[in-house]
Motif scaffolding. Structure first.
Motif, PDB file in Angstrom:
ATOM      1  N   ARG A 271      -5.423 -45.107 -40.193  1.00 59.24           N
ATOM      2  CA  ARG A 271      -6.264 -45.715 -39.165  1.00 59.24           C
ATOM      3  C   ARG A 271      -5.499 -46.668 -38.260  1.00 59.24           C
ATOM      4  O   ARG A 271      -5.947 -46.968 -37.156  1.00 59.24           O
TER       5      ARG A 271
ATOM      6  N   HIS B 168     -10.179 -50.489 -34.617  1.00 56.98           N
ATOM      7  CA  HIS B 168      -9.629 -49.136 -34.430  1.00 56.98           C
ATOM      8  C   HIS B 168     -10.464 -48.444 -33.345  1.00 56.98           C
ATOM      9  O   HIS B 168     -11.115 -47.422 -33.575  1.00 56.98           O
TER      10      HIS B 168
ATOM     11  N   ALA C 277     -10.989 -44.663 -33.094  1.00 55.24           N
ATOM     12  CA  ALA C 277     -10.883 -43.869 -34.328  1.00 55.24           C
ATOM     13  C   ALA C 277     -12.168 -43.120 -34.620  1.00 55.24           C
ATOM     14  O   ALA C 277     -13.250 -43.614 -34.336  1.00 55.24           O
TER      15      ALA C 277
END
Length: 189
Positions: free
Chosen positions: A105, A182, A185
């Motif tokens: 990640r 993130h 993501a």
């Protein structure tokens, strides 16, 4: 176990990269600022400069890539109308390289707005460049004179705070609560 937090202040005029290594209560770091001037690089502006940035970032991060715990990257100044296209191209190049280079990640940087970087560091989202440099130097015992280096270092500290949850001031917590970790993501499995 040593963890590495990366801060990226992206621009062609003064690209800042900070690597903050933390082992328990101890930390050490390296911060570099690099100007990507097409004339100095002896390349044509455009894709050649982007490839030079990708190469430099690869060299700067490849040996540490497996230990990177979190990357925080300064986002765009959304109200700005100057250089949006070039900023978009640069953002794509940097994000693409991080995606290809870093596993897990951490390959998806957390995007932090310029105002959030300022607020986290100084307590004011409208601090100017001089106040940012001064705040970084005073808070973390640094001796930066360059605002790109100070921003990159502050971003590495934000990445560390995201990962550890350790904050010193209420305004730091408010910044962390606003961030989407993130940023791009896919949902965690």
């Amino acid at each position: 176990m040593v963890k590495l937090y990366v801060g990226i202040d992206q621009s062609r005029g003064g690209f800042g990269l900070s690597k903050l290594y933390v082992d328990g209560a101890r930390s050490c770091d390296s911060t570099i600022v690099r100007k990507f001037d097409a004339k100095q690089l002896k390349v044509t502006p455009g894709v050649d400069v982007l490839k030079a940035i990708e190469y430099w970032l690869t060299i700067s991060l490849r040996d540490d890539r497996l230990g990177i715990a979190h990357v925080a990257m300064e986002g765009y100044s959304y109200g700005s109308s100057n250089g949006r296209e070039k900023a978009g191209e640069l953002g794509y190049a940097v994000k693409g390289l991080l995606h290809d280079l870093i596993p897990g990640r951490a390959r998806y940087p957390t995007i932090v707005t310029p105002n959030q970087v300022k607020l986290f560091t100084t307590g004011s989202g409208s601090a100017d460049k001089k106040k940012m440099v001064k705040a970084v130097n005073e808070r973390w015992g640094r001796a930066f004179t360059n605002d790109n280096a100070a921003d990159a270092y502050a971003l590495a500290r934000i990445a560390e705070a995201i990962d550890t949850g350790n904050t010193n001031y209420p305004y730091e917590k408010s910044v962390l609560q606003e961030l989407k970790l993130h940023t791009e993501a896919p949902p965690a499995a």
